[in-house]
Design a protein around this motif. Structure first.
Motif, short mmCIF file in Angstrom:
data_model
loop_
_atom_site.label_atom_id
_atom_site.label_comp_id
_atom_site.label_asym_id
_atom_site.label_seq_id
_atom_site.Cartn_x
_atom_site.Cartn_y
_atom_site.Cartn_z
N PRO A 344 51.76 49.27 49.65
CA PRO A 344 50.62 49.15 48.73
C PRO A 344 50.25 47.69 48.49
O PRO A 344 51.10 46.87 48.14
CB PRO A 344 51.12 49.82 47.45
CG PRO A 344 52.18 50.76 47.91
CD PRO A 344 52.85 50.08 49.07
N PHE A 345 48.99 47.36 48.72
CA PHE A 345 48.54 45.97 48.53
C PHE A 345 48.07 45.78 47.10
O PHE A 345 47.79 46.73 46.37
CB PHE A 345 47.43 45.62 49.51
CG PHE A 345 46.40 46.70 49.70
CD1 PHE A 345 45.43 46.95 48.74
CD2 PHE A 345 46.42 47.49 50.83
CE1 PHE A 345 44.50 47.94 48.91
CE2 PHE A 345 45.49 48.49 51.01
CZ PHE A 345 44.52 48.72 50.05
N SER A 346 47.98 44.53 46.71
CA SER A 346 47.61 44.20 45.33
C SER A 346 46.09 44.23 45.17
O SER A 346 45.33 44.04 46.12
CB SER A 346 48.15 42.81 44.97
OG SER A 346 47.57 41.82 45.81
N TRP A 347 45.67 44.43 43.93
CA TRP A 347 44.24 44.44 43.64
C TRP A 347 43.59 43.07 43.82
O TRP A 347 42.45 42.98 44.29
CB TRP A 347 44.00 44.96 42.22
CG TRP A 347 44.16 46.44 42.12
CD1 TRP A 347 45.17 47.11 41.50
CD2 TRP A 347 43.30 47.44 42.68
NE1 TRP A 347 44.99 48.46 41.63
CE2 TRP A 347 43.85 48.70 42.35
CE3 TRP A 347 42.12 47.40 43.41
CZ2 TRP A 347 43.26 49.90 42.73
CZ3 TRP A 347 41.53 48.59 43.80
CH2 TRP A 347 42.10 49.82 43.46
N PRO A 348 44.26 41.96 43.47
CA PRO A 348 43.65 40.66 43.78
C PRO A 348 43.39 40.46 45.26
O PRO A 348 42.37 39.88 45.65
CB PRO A 348 44.67 39.66 43.23
CG PRO A 348 45.38 40.39 42.15
CD PRO A 348 45.47 41.80 42.63
#
Length: 408
Positions: A344-348
């Motif tokens: 899962p990648f970060s929102w930023p």
């Protein structure tokens, strides 16, 4: 053509003439071309019965497998231009995209840069934009200096306007001769003066450039189009489809291992469903089969860019980010690969990628590729391209929410 040339000098149909020329050069979307024979009465009657006399033109290009760069090289200029002009496959190793290094060198030597290639046109536009920014910054700085002088000498406050006759704008600004980049000679001069010809002829130029195909592009041309033959770099012998299929996967298993591509992988190098070659080819084949021109998108922090017709016609409309998804999470723990965006990648990070591409008027698409589970499918199917049917693709379109523009 003469009428078009005259109108181009007056600036009337410059863009239209360029589009017509591109439509002629890049008329074929794929390397395979179907040609129709000259019409005749007998053939027209047989065509009503469903009998066709058309023929298929196959370029039969040859490339060399390069293990170190994980690519296939085409050193034949004719083959390189065919693959580029019929589908925009590959890129020149000495150019931004189109293999135009030799054309640029000949242009500099013979015409002094009067007939510029796409590479030189891009360099000139960048130099002009840079000069425009410098001229505008100088004009604004001069305006502020005048306002400070007026305040010190007369005591009056002058409001500096960032637009007006003294501040250049993109609509009225014209580039000067200094806007030409150093690599492009001045059009007013040539490499050889007509009044002082050179006695000794210059040696002919050798084409130092080759077309570089990714493994996904090479396998698409080989397996789907059947118009590419790959040779062994050491023996220059033709590799079989099975050897190429095994080599493309084995090279990703250990990039530091320079093994013989023609040999079968050792038992220790077991093939995996999450091989980067398979992940990228599944996405590449998916979008190519839908009619898109697929190019690399590392410049915009994405995996692929989708063009409707090609880079010479318009900018890319979509930016693709590949997101591998394991059907069985246990396969991820035992995998020798560390796939990007598998976690899962970060929102930023997502916001950054989306803003970059939205600013460039590209729609961001997250392409989720489901990797089959080893517990459900035997790894033996990886020995043939039949394993590609076990992958699935889901797409999610990401758009920036701008309240001022999306109130409706």
């Amino acid at each position: 053509m003469s009428l078009i040339g005259q109108k181009n000098k007056r600036g009337g149909f410059k863009g239209g003439a360029r589009r017509n020329e591109n439509n002629r050069i890049y008329a074929n979307p794929l390397p395979l071309v179907f040609t129709d024979p000259p019409p005749s009465r007998t053939k027209s009657i047989l065509s009503l019965l469903g009998i066709s006399f058309g023929s298929l033109e196959n370029p039969h290009c040859e490339g060399i497998l390069d293990v170190a760069t994980k690519s296939v090289w085409l050193t034949n200029t004719a083959h390189s231009m065919v693959l580029w002009r019929r589908g925009f496959f590959g890129k020149g190793n000495l150019s931004r995209s189109e293999p135009s290094w030799l054309a640029r060198q000949i242009n500099i030597r013979r015409t002094g840069g009067n007939q510029m290639t796409s590479e030189e046109l891009t360099a000139r536009r960048r130099a002009e934009r840079q000069q425009f920014k410098q001229d505008r910054a100088k004009a604004i700085q001069a305006a502020f200096a005048e306002a400070e002088v007026a305040f010190e000498t007369e005591g009056r406050v002058v409001k500096v306007a960032l637009s007006g006759p003294s501040i250049p704008s993109a609509a009225t600004w014209k580039p000067s001769e200094s806007a030409n980049p150093p690599s492009i000679p001045d059009q007013s001069t040539t490499s050889q003066d007509a009044d002082h010809p050179v006695d000794e002829e210059e040696p002919p130029l050798e084409d130092m450039e080759h077309l570089q195909l990714t493994f996904a592009e090479a396998w698409f041309l080989l397996w789907t189009m059947d118009c590419l033959t790959i040779l062994d770099a050491q023996t220059l012998e033709t590799m079989s489809i099975q050897q190429i299929w095994s080599a493309f996967q084995s090279i990703h298993l250990n990039p530091m291992l320079l093994f013989d591509p023609r040999s079968q992988p050792s038992p220790k190098l077991q093939l995996h469903f999450d091989n980067p070659f398979l992940i990228h080819y599944v996405a590449y084949h998916h979008y190519r089969s839908l009619g898109w021109v697929v190019k690399g998108g590392i410049k915009f922090c994405v995996d692929y860019l989708l063009y409707k017709r090609g880079p010479v016609f318009s900018h890319a409309e979509f930016a693709i980010v590949l997101c591998p998804v394991y059907e069985d999470e246990d396969d991820k723990a035992t995998s020798p690969f560390e796939l990007q965006n598998a976690s899962p990648f970060s929102w930023p990070w997502l916001s950054t990628i989306n803003r970059v591409n939205a600013t460039l008027q590209k729609t961001l698409i997250l392409t989720y590729i489901t990797i089959p589970a080893k517990s459900r499918i035997s790894p033996d199917v990886l020995s043939s391209p039949a394993c590609l049917s076990y992958y699935s693709i889901r797409e999610v379109v990401i758009r920036r929410f701008i309240p001022a523009r999306m109130r409706d």
